[in-house]
Structure formats: C-alpha cells, structure tokens
Design a protein around this motif. Sequence first.
Motif, PDB file in Angstrom:
ATOM      1  N   VAL A 188       0.838  -1.201   0.000  1.00  0.00           N
ATOM      2  CA  VAL A 188       0.000   0.000   0.000  1.00  0.00           C
ATOM      3  C   VAL A 188       0.872   1.249   0.000  1.00  0.00           C
ATOM      4  CG1 VAL A 188      -1.938  -1.100   1.189  1.00  0.00           C
ATOM      5  CG2 VAL A 188      -0.162   0.038   2.522  1.00  0.00           C
ATOM      6  N   GLY A 189       0.227   2.348  -0.356  1.00  0.00           N
ATOM      7  CA  GLY A 189       0.799   3.669  -0.176  1.00  0.00           C
ATOM      8  C   GLY A 189       2.103   3.925  -0.908  1.00  0.00           C
ATOM      9  N   GLU A 190       2.941   4.678  -0.213  1.00  0.00           N
ATOM     10  CA  GLU A 190       4.189   5.161  -0.781  1.00  0.00           C
ATOM     11  C   GLU A 190       5.126   4.023  -1.186  1.00  0.00           C
ATOM     12  OE1 GLU A 190       7.813   7.588   1.118  1.00  0.00           O
ATOM     13  OE2 GLU A 190       5.872   8.561   1.363  1.00  0.00           O
ATOM     14  N   ARG A 202       4.369   0.992  -2.282  1.00  0.00           N
ATOM     15  CA  ARG A 202       3.938   0.415  -3.565  1.00  0.00           C
ATOM     16  C   ARG A 202       4.265   1.372  -4.713  1.00  0.00           C
ATOM     17  NH1 ARG A 202      -2.085  -1.716  -4.403  1.00  0.00           N
ATOM     18  NH2 ARG A 202      -2.546   0.487  -4.472  1.00  0.00           N
ATOM     19  N   ALA A 203       4.021   2.667  -4.505  1.00  0.00           N
ATOM     20  CA  ALA A 203       4.309   3.652  -5.551  1.00  0.00           C
ATOM     21  C   ALA A 203       5.807   3.730  -5.852  1.00  0.00           C
ATOM     22  CB  ALA A 203       3.781   5.020  -5.133  1.00  0.00           C
ATOM     23  N   GLU A 204       6.637   3.695  -4.818  1.00  0.00           N
ATOM     24  CA  GLU A 204       8.093   3.740  -5.027  1.00  0.00           C
ATOM     25  C   GLU A 204       8.582   2.494  -5.746  1.00  0.00           C
ATOM     26  OE1 GLU A 204      10.756   4.913  -1.841  1.00  0.00           O
ATOM     27  OE2 GLU A 204       9.082   5.958  -0.888  1.00  0.00           O
ATOM     28  N   GLN A 216       5.891  -4.451   5.160  1.00  0.00           N
ATOM     29  CA  GLN A 216       4.448  -4.478   4.892  1.00  0.00           C
ATOM     30  C   GLN A 216       3.913  -5.894   4.698  1.00  0.00           C
ATOM     31  OE1 GLN A 216       2.869  -1.993   1.825  1.00  0.00           O
ATOM     32  NE2 GLN A 216       3.663  -0.109   2.726  1.00  0.00           N
TER      33      GLN A 216
END
Length: 139
Positions: A40-42, A44-46, A116
């Motif tokens: 989730v969140g940052e 996953r985006a990174e 995570q």
Amino acid sequence: MAMRWDVFLDRVQERGEYPTRAEADRAARTVLALLGAHLVGEVRAELAARLPETFALILLNPLQAAEPLSAERFVRATAAWIEGATEQTAAWDIGAVLSVTADAAGEELVRRVLLQLPPGYDLLFGRPQDGTAPGPHAR
C-alpha cells in the motif's frame, strides 16, 4: 530510475531458466499482480517507479486480496493463477521475478516492502532476514 522492460525480462528469463521471453513475462505479470495486492501507499508507488512501465501498472492495479497472504499461501495463489503450475514451479517463478524486482528496488526499499508483508516473504525475494546467513554488513 526504472529498470528497462527488456533488461527486467531478460533477467527474469535468465534466473527462471525460461526457454522463452513470453514465459518470463507471464511469470512477472502474475507475481507482480499478486504482490501489488499486498502493498500500500508510498512503498507500492516507489516500487512501481523502479519497474518498467508495463509491470508498474500491473503492480499499481493488482488483483484484489481479501487478506494478506502468508508467504506459503502466496505461493499457492501464484500456482493457482499460472496454468499447469505446481507449488514448486510457482515458488521458482516467484523467486525469479521477486529477486529481479529486489535488484531494481534496492536494499532500502526492499526492507520497507518486507515490513508491509507477513513473515517469510524475505525468502521469496531472495533476501533472508533470519540472521542465520551473514549479510553484507556482518562483522
């Protein structure tokens, strides 16, 4: 900077010992779709930002998971999504894809990804964390 698509797939094909790039691509798409459901969140985006665009989109638009899967259940789920796969071949696919993903991500991001995930994913990424194997900074 994102790893190029051809470099990513060539490495997956080499590590997975797949006879064709299409088999490496199938494994990468399945494993990353399942992994994306657990991040989730940052983080996953990174991670997506370090992958080739095709695979980044798969990671960002994952298969839906009702609950976080243990590492063992992740292997079973991967086997279920790959036609003709067994748990043993799925574990092989996961190792090939996630070890290349870890190389693209770098150690610091992999550490945050693993935070995570349920215990046991460190082995799937080829990054054992149990302390029995000396790491690169062992004294």
